[in-house]
Enzyme design. Structure first.
Site, PDB file in Angstrom:
ATOM      1  N   SER A 174      11.006 -18.929   2.908  1.00 56.17           N
ATOM      2  CA  SER A 174      12.252 -18.215   2.601  1.00 56.17           C
ATOM      3  C   SER A 174      13.183 -18.104   3.810  1.00 56.17           C
ATOM      4  O   SER A 174      14.178 -17.393   3.741  1.00 56.17           O
ATOM      5  CB  SER A 174      11.930 -16.815   2.072  1.00 56.17           C
ATOM      6  OG  SER A 174      11.307 -16.026   3.062  1.00 56.17           O
ATOM      7  N   PRO A 195       0.825  -1.210   0.000  1.00 59.72           N
ATOM      8  CA  PRO A 195       0.000   0.000   0.000  1.00 59.72           C
ATOM      9  C   PRO A 195       0.858   1.258   0.000  1.00 59.72           C
ATOM     10  O   PRO A 195       1.903   1.310   0.645  1.00 59.72           O
ATOM     11  CB  PRO A 195      -0.798  -0.118   1.313  1.00 59.72           C
ATOM     12  CG  PRO A 195      -0.772  -1.568   1.659  1.00 59.72           C
ATOM     13  CD  PRO A 195       0.531  -2.086   1.150  1.00 59.72           C
ATOM     14  N   LYS A 242      13.294  -7.216   0.044  1.00 62.15           N
ATOM     15  CA  LYS A 242      14.109  -7.642   1.190  1.00 62.15           C
ATOM     16  C   LYS A 242      15.426  -6.869   1.261  1.00 62.15           C
ATOM     17  O   LYS A 242      15.867  -6.459   2.347  1.00 62.15           O
ATOM     18  CB  LYS A 242      14.372  -9.141   1.114  1.00 62.15           C
ATOM     19  CG  LYS A 242      13.118  -9.989   1.358  1.00 62.15           C
ATOM     20  CD  LYS A 242      13.376 -11.463   1.103  1.00 62.15           C
ATOM     21  CE  LYS A 242      12.120 -12.288   1.361  1.00 62.15           C
ATOM     22  NZ  LYS A 242      12.313 -13.711   1.054  1.00 62.15           N
TER      23      LYS A 242
END
Length: 767
Positions: free
Chosen positions: A674, A356, A717
């Site tokens: 992950s 968002p 990341k």
């Protein structure tokens, strides 16, 4: 004084004071109301007419505010189970409140006050009585109503009772009778009766004339003409224009102007106009046909806007409104370039995916503006009913077209930009499957012949440029994902946010508040502090709110002359910072490793803690962990146990101790595959007493053989690692191509190590 009685709802029937009505009740609820009135209310009840005769369950707000208190004179249960009752109207009552009965919940209980008759002039009343009686006599003489009314009128010398009596006999419309119930002033009722009686007498006179004129040789096909002639002559006599004929002419003119190329659509509209001509104003179907014609004639069947085709202008406009987002801009420019060469080329269905606040909606608006197209947004977050998109069938009351056709109508062209927002939040349950409905809308092979259930005719959506958005790529329904051209909008870096503030946010705020840089100045260091300490997001939505708050607080303080925003000014205006720039655990602790994760706020560092304590070999996991993460932990433990000689560890701990693995930031759900290498590293650190530096982080999934597999969200990341002051990051070698999308400033600041097998991490950190 307020009273309370049960409510009897009547359709197609009105009862007036002093009037007796015989009813045969078939409805079980109505029977219960009559029974309740005899048990608790001395056979008295409230009679309320239902205005909308088609409504099965009317809303309380739609019921009249004036009711009739009536008494059940007698009741008989018939052999077929129906209840025959005789009701006598007593007086008018003002409805105060309608609630469910305490015991019989399905029965309405009405609290009311008896209405008093206002004072009126006796002379005027007497004159009205005489005139009403005279007209009633004429009406009876012409066989308008039964002459039994004359006997009843003889003994009445009260205008109030006289009007109620005549209205009960007069064959006028339901809505007109409702007026006589709700009007308490006998003078006004009397004047209304004179008007209605005069009108009825004139209609009867005209009918006699027309019967004489058309009594010979009439055929069935001529009856329609006779009815129209009657209506026209009545309207001429009253001096009223024939509004319906004018309305039909307008519909025909609108149809000609539309110049519809689809013959089926044109024929359908003509058929509906013909139906409208045949129906009377009192027909319940007439409003549905009018509404349908209004929709059909307002749709842009053949009207398209002229697209902008100058690629330089389009690119300039996109760059002006948005910083970065080069991949999305390139996709649009590629499409326009292809469109210029071949106008029949299919438009791509762009899917903007990102957290968002990164500018998905504003980018879609900017695309529409750049292409000179109209824009419409449809939000499908939480949607579980496909009819919201495809419309409701006309057989249902209150039906209407779906959001797609509604958007086409509002845009006024058949080639707008339509944004379908949050497709990853649609719900598939027993009410419907909106994702499947979207297939017909988005698929270029099918939407040429899109049919909205309300419109019932094909509308070509192939010229519409559809853009969809989602927060998470993984949550997009598979059947839709296969047809989308996904463009990922990642988190903004610190430098990108500062650039966006200076190029877009501050100029917008200055213009909105009629300020300039002479009034308020923000330095780069202050903007950095605002971003790191007062916001925590992937995009700039919250940052915009914080900047707005600063400016408005200064406006209230009336200090808008050469204000330089400093650290002290921020503390004074906003208080202490809400967020720490980093959530890293200081070095010096074994069994702790920084994993990388992707959240709604973008990429972040999520530390993993481990410890052993006395037990029997059990594993305890905390920190909002889902099933996929559970499996990653199991694989990591199995891998370590099977390679204990390589890592020089003793399996005593796994057999005789309990292991606790905790994922910090417990409010964040961890469900992605992950964290395998991070869990493995934390456990080896715990078992070998080797501390992993806090400025190191890693991401990757491990197999039982020690191979490190590709993971998602590498760009997010790495941005998160950069923001949290990480210096070195281990990532899978299979993610090498993802580094192309990472901003250059991030690549320059981070030491990125690509690994293929876990032994490479072990050798780098433990050897």
């Amino acid at each position: 004084m307020k009273n309370s009685l049960p409510v009897l709802l009547l359709k197609n029937l009105l009862i007036l004071p002093h009037q007796e009505v015989k009813l045969e009740l078939t409805n079980e609820l109505s029977k219960k109301v009559v029974l309740l009135s005899s048990l608790e209310n001395k056979n008295e009840l409230i009679v309320l007419p239902v205005k909308d005769q088609l409504e099965e369950k009317p809303e309380i707000s739609d019921l009249p505010k004036v009711a009739i208190v009536a008494k059940v004179k007698n009741k008989i249960t018939l052999p077929n189970g129906n209840l025959r009752v005789t009701l006598r109207g007593l007086f008018r009552a003002q409805v105060k409140n309608l609630l469910n009965h305490k015991k019989e919940k399905e029965i309405l209980q009405c609290t009311f006050e008896k209405m008093s008759i206002p004072e009126y002039d006796e002379i005027e009343s007497l004159a009205l009585q005489r005139k009403i009686m005279e007209l009633v006599h004429q009406y009876v003489k012409n066989d308008g109503i039964s002459n039994s009314i004359l006997n009843l009128m003889k003994d009445i010398h009260d205008l109030n009772k006289l009007t109620d009596l005549v209205v009960s006999f007069l064959p006028i419309s339901f809505s007109r009778k409702l007026f006589y119930i709700e009007e308490m002033n006998p003078i006004l009722r009397g004047e209304g009766l004179l008007s209605d009686l005069n009108l009825e007498l004139q209609v009867m006179k005209l009918e006699e004339q027309m019967e004489e004129k058309f009594q010979n040789g009439l055929e069935k096909s001529q009856k329609e003409f006779i009815l129209k002639e009657k209506l026209r002559e009545i309207q001429e006599e009253l001096g009223e224009p024939n509004l319906k004929e004018k309305e039909i002419e307008q519909y025909k003119e609108s149809l000609e102007k539309l110049n519809i190329s689809n013959s089926k659509v044109e024929l359908k509209i003509k058929e509906e106009i013909k139906k409208l001509e045949l129906l009377t104003e009192t027909s319940p179907e007439i409003s549905n046909i009018r509404n349908y014609l209004d929709w059909m004639l307002s749709l842009p069947w053949n009207h398209s806007s002229q697209d902008e085709t100058d690629l330089e202008k389009i690119k300039k406009n996109l760059d002006k409104n948005h910083f970065g987002l080069e991949e999305a801009k390139d996709k649009i420019l590629e499409y326009i370039g292809a469109k210029i060469r071949n106008n029949m080329v299919n438009a791509p269905i762009l899917c903007l995916v990102g957290p968002p606040g990164v500018g998905k909606t504003t980018l879609a608006k900017s695309i529409a503006e750049s292409l000179n197209k109209t824009f419409y947004k449809i939000s499908v977050g939480g949607l579980n009913d496909s009819s919201v998109l495809t419309g409701h069938r006309r057989t249902y009351l209150g039906s209407s077209p779906g959001k797609i056709i509604e958007g086409i109508k509002k845009c006024g062209t058949k080639n707008p930009v339509i944004l379908i927002d949050e497709i990853d939040k649609m719900v598939n349950d027993y009410k419907g499957d909106p994702a499947s409905a979207l297939l017909d809308i988005l698929d270029k092979e099918q939407n040429k012949n899109f049919v909205d259930y309300y419109i019932e005719e094909e509308f070509d959506l192939s010229d519409v440029l559809f853009i969809v958005t989602a927060n998470y790529k993984e949550d997009i329904p598979y059947e839709l994902y296969d047809r989308l051209d996904v463009v990922e909008l990642s988190s903004y870096t610190l430098l990108e946010k500062i650039a966006i503030v200076k190029k877009h946010l501050l100029p917008t705020l200055y213009k909105e508040h009629k300020l300039t840089t002479k009034n308020i100045k923000f330095s780069d260091s202050v903007l950095k502090e605002i971003i790191e300490c007062y916001t925590y997001e992937a995009g700039v939505r919250d940052l915009y709110r914080v900047l707005t708050s600063i400016i408005r607080k200064l406006i209230v303080k009336d200090t808008l002359i050469d204000v330089k925003i400093t650290h002290e000014v921020l503390i004074e205006l906003l208080g202490a910072g809400k967020y720490e720039p980093s959530f890293l655990i200081e070095s010096g602790y074994k069994g702790v490793v920084n994993a990388l994760a992707v959240t709604k706020q973008g990429g972040m560092v999520s530390p993993i803690e481990t410890c052993f304590y006395e037990g029997t070999g059990k594993v305890k996991i905390t920190g909002f962990v889902e099933r996929v993460m559970d499996e990653s932990i199991s694989v990591a433990i199995s891998y370590i146990m099977s390679h204990k000689d390589l890592f020089k560890i003793n399996d005593y701990y796994f057999k005789n101790k309990d292991l606790h693995i905790h994922f910090l930031e417990a409010s964040m759900k961890k469900d992605g595959p992950s964290a395998g290498v991070s869990i493995t590293t934390a456990l080896i650190s715990l078992l070998t007493n080797v501390v992993i530096p806090s400025n190191i982080a890693m991401s990757g999934e491990i197999t039982l053989l020690g191979f490190v597999k590709k993971v998602g969200g590498i760009k997010e990341k790495l941005i998160g690692a950069y923001h949290d002051n990480i210096k070195k990051v281990f990532i899978p070698k299979e993610n090498h191509n993802d580094l192309i999308k990472v901003p250059q400033e991030i690549l320059e600041k981070l030491e990125i190590v690509e690994i293929e097998k876990y032994e490479e991490i072990y050798n780098a950190l433990f050897s």
